[in-house]
Scaffold this active site. Structure first.
Site, PDB file in Angstrom:
ATOM      1  N   GLU A 196       0.819  -1.221   0.000  1.00  0.00           N
ATOM      2  CA  GLU A 196       0.000   0.000   0.000  1.00  0.00           C
ATOM      3  C   GLU A 196       0.849   1.265   0.000  1.00  0.00           C
ATOM      4  O   GLU A 196       0.577   2.215   0.735  1.00  0.00           O
ATOM      5  CB  GLU A 196      -0.987  -0.028   1.173  1.00  0.00           C
ATOM      6  CG  GLU A 196      -1.992  -1.167   1.053  1.00  0.00           C
ATOM      7  CD  GLU A 196      -3.038  -1.186   2.151  1.00  0.00           C
ATOM      8  OE1 GLU A 196      -2.789  -0.620   3.232  1.00  0.00           O
ATOM      9  OE2 GLU A 196      -4.096  -1.788   1.924  1.00  0.00           O
ATOM     10  N   GLU A 271      -7.120  -7.395  -1.133  1.00  0.00           N
ATOM     11  CA  GLU A 271      -7.624  -7.333   0.237  1.00  0.00           C
ATOM     12  C   GLU A 271      -9.110  -7.004   0.200  1.00  0.00           C
ATOM     13  O   GLU A 271      -9.498  -5.867  -0.041  1.00  0.00           O
ATOM     14  CB  GLU A 271      -6.865  -6.297   1.070  1.00  0.00           C
ATOM     15  CG  GLU A 271      -5.422  -6.673   1.349  1.00  0.00           C
ATOM     16  CD  GLU A 271      -4.754  -5.768   2.379  1.00  0.00           C
ATOM     17  OE1 GLU A 271      -5.458  -4.893   2.954  1.00  0.00           O
ATOM     18  OE2 GLU A 271      -3.547  -5.922   2.604  1.00  0.00           O
TER      19      GLU A 271
END
Length: 633
Positions: A196, A271
């Site tokens: 991320e 995710e």
């Protein structure tokens, strides 16, 4: 147009398979048969296993959060849902030891053994070594010594110390994981680059390129990144030839953004959240009902996905992290990492396990041979018992550093991560005045000549309290407990523990500090001391309990205030009666037949309180200040 900038196309769409076909390919074999995994299909937008389209159905779990004896059970629970892949983070700061060596062989740190277990259970792997991973883990998995210098930077080529340290770690991980690559007959299909990075406020593209080059030279690949499903997350961090993981990607729009920003590679929902993280003082874990429809959509479209997390596990010891939100811009995470996941902290299915399984199995061919879920691991109750007072907290303070500090040093400067420390100086006689802290991270108890004055809780944003009038010079003691390091956003770089910056009384800065470090990862060597009414808070308590046949249990700490629990010397984590977690998970693996030693350090209590073992965690919703539904004694 430059590489890494989202391409402005009139019409972009993901060309993945609409019909669910070829969803099942051979699982990894015990014998280590090599397979070819890569990208192909229209516009290179599909995952391919041995030349055929392949749907990744991943469940995230972290071996370092799960007792090693339960790895196989948790993997089998995921497989029984119809998943075919295990995704997992590796937490660097749990592997690197204080002397700079790496423990990759002991207990649940044995990453090679976990990879081998995945292979033996017929599950593929998405390997997520970081070096930064977030995961609501202390400092996102990075070692706290990286914050020793005041101007330190992390996750960037701009800091030579960081780059040197992370290369040492990655060298260890590469050596551990390389034999388990799919091309070498192992289960690893893809390796994630960082984590991320598009959410980090300083994006150093050279850093992402360095990581890609590093892993490529080590023989790894293919690769993917994980970022939010928006152009502002993907812009500048996606790399040519690297698959796009979306956190989450639950509609066609997300896939279209991925194709727009990084064409010619597959995208997937790396995710997909069946629950959400929790902090102290918030509501309890609960699932996200929409997860069932998300999985249904993936299965109808034949798109790849990962559930973050399918099983959360536990932040044993001092591993829980924190976020930088709330009134004080600090929200420490619970010891439990249940997450509201389909497989709960103790390995049981929650209410959405079976509905998710049903949606997956409805689209799989009969030859998929999805197994039934394994038998539940048993749990037990332990009748209430009351530990004995063992010693006062202040009877056990370690010796102070010989050096006196002009300004208070932060924990990382002397090599301590979490735990506690006592800061001590003298203050002159004078009228009542405000004691102000630039930073008191994260929970500070203030004493003047042994009299408790008050508490500063970083989470509330309070940074000062009033010191009463003094007729003579007085001793100032500040016990500072460090909780989890921030694990998300660039606020990580400034989250140093203990006191740092100026401490002032009125308009005068206080100097000449003595510091006594008090790390708590291991059970301190505590000498029994008779109870004395000193006015100081906190004590150690100890109980010896007999157990005939050890099973999992949840020790109910709700009668205590705030502190730490050890069972047979194992640090089970912290408890805090602001909730929502009132019970700490104790796996049977740390218990033994016969006598078991329970040690408690409470920062506030001095009178023993009862403890009991329960078969499950407390599950009431909402804050326990207003509710305590299923935890009534």
């Amino acid at each position: 147009m430059s590489v890494g900038v989202c391409m402005m196309l009139a019409s972009v769409s993901w060309a993945g398979p609409e019909a669910v076909q070829n969803l099942e390919q051979p699982a990894p074999q015990r014998g280590g048969q090599a397979v070819q995994f890569g990208f192909g299909g229209p516009n290179n937008s599909e995952f391919m296993l041995n030349g055929k389209p392949f749907q990744i159905r991943a469940g995230e779990m972290h071996p370092q959060r799960i007792p090693r004896a339960y790895w196989k059970h948790r993997i089998r629970m995921a497989k029984a849902m119809g998943l075919n892949t295990i995704a997992f983070y590796v937490f660097w700061n749990d592997l690197e030891q204080p002397d700079g060596t790496f423990d990759v062989k002991t207990g649940n740190r044995d990453i090679a053994a976990f990879l081998q277990t995945c292979q033996e259970e017929g599950m593929w792997v998405l390997f997520r070594p970081g070096p930064y991973v977030c995961g609501e883990w202390d400092l996102g998995g990075l070692p706290a010594y990286l914050l020793k210098k005041p101007n330190a930077k992390i996750r960037t080529t701009e800091d030579a110390d960081f780059m040197k340290a992370q290369k040492r770690y990655l060298d260890v991980m590469a050596k551990v994981a390389e034999p388990y690559l799919a091309k070498n007959g192992g289960p690893i299909l893809m390796t994630q680059l960082e984590n991320e990075y598009g959410s980090y406020q300083r994006k150093d593209r050279r850093y992402m390129e360095w990581l890609l080059d590093y892993w490529t030279k080590k023989g790894f690949g293919p690769f993917y990144t994980s970022d939010g499903a928006g152009e502002h997350y993907l812009r500048g961090v996606v790399l040519p030839g690297v698959a796009v993981g979306l956190d989450p990607g639950v509609n066609d729009g997300a896939w279209n953004v991925a194709a727009k920003c990084n064409p010619g590679v597959p995208a997937f929902s790396s995710e997909t959240y069946p629950g959400w993280l929790r902090h102290w003082g918030e509501g309890n874990w609960q699932p996200t009902p929409g997860i069932v429809n998300n999985v249904k959509w993936f299965m109808e479209k034949g798109r790849s996905f990962g559930l973050f997390v399918v099983h959360g596990g536990t932040n044993f010891g001092l591993t829980a992290g924190a976020n930088n939100g709330g009134p004080g811009q600090y929200q420490p995470d619970l010891t439990s990492y249940d997450y509201g996941a389909p497989i709960d902290e103790q390995g049981r299915p929650n209410e959405f396990y079976e509905p998710i399984r049903k949606e997956i199995l409805a689209k799989l061919p009969k030859e998929a041979k999805v197994p039934e879920q394994p038998a539940e691991i048993p749990s037990m109750e332990i009748p209430p018992f009351t530990p004995q007072y063992h010693a006062g907290l202040w009877d056990q303070i370690p010796k102070a550093f010989e050096k006196t500090f002009s300004s208070p040093p932060w924990f990382e400067q002397w090599g301590q991560n979490q735990g506690m420390a006592i800061y001590q100086t003298t203050i002159p006689a004078g009228d009542a005045a405000d004691l102000k802290f630039e930073r008191a991270n994260d929970y500070a108890m203030v004493y003047v000549d042994g009299v408790h004055i008050g508490i500063l809780d970083r989470g509330t944003g309070k940074k000062s309290l009033q010191i009463p009038k003094r007729d003579k010079q007085a001793r100032l003691d500040i016990l500072v407990e460090a909780m989890g390091h921030i694990n998300f956003t660039i606020g990580m770089e400034s989250d140093r523990k203990g006191l740092s910056g100026k401490v002032t009384l009125g308009d005068k800065e206080l100097k000449n500090w003595k510091v006594s470090p008090f790390p708590l990862q291991k059970l301190p060597s505590v000498k029994a001391v008779a109870k004395k009414d000193t006015g100081r808070k906190g004590a150690f308590f100890r109980a010896i309990i007999d157990i005939d046949q050890p099973q999992d249990t949840f020790l109910d700490m709700s009668k205590y205030t705030k502190g730490y629990l050890w069972v047979n010397g194992h640090n089970m984590g912290r408890y805090w009666n602001i909730g929502p977690q009132l019970r700490l998970y104790v796996p049977a693996t740390v218990l033994k037949p016969g006598k078991n030693q329970i040690d408690i350090l409470d920062l506030v209590e001095t009178i023993p309180q009862p403890v009991r073992g329960m078969k499950e965690r407390n599950k009431e919703q909402g804050k326990i200040q207003t509710k305590n539904l299923n935890n009534a004694w």
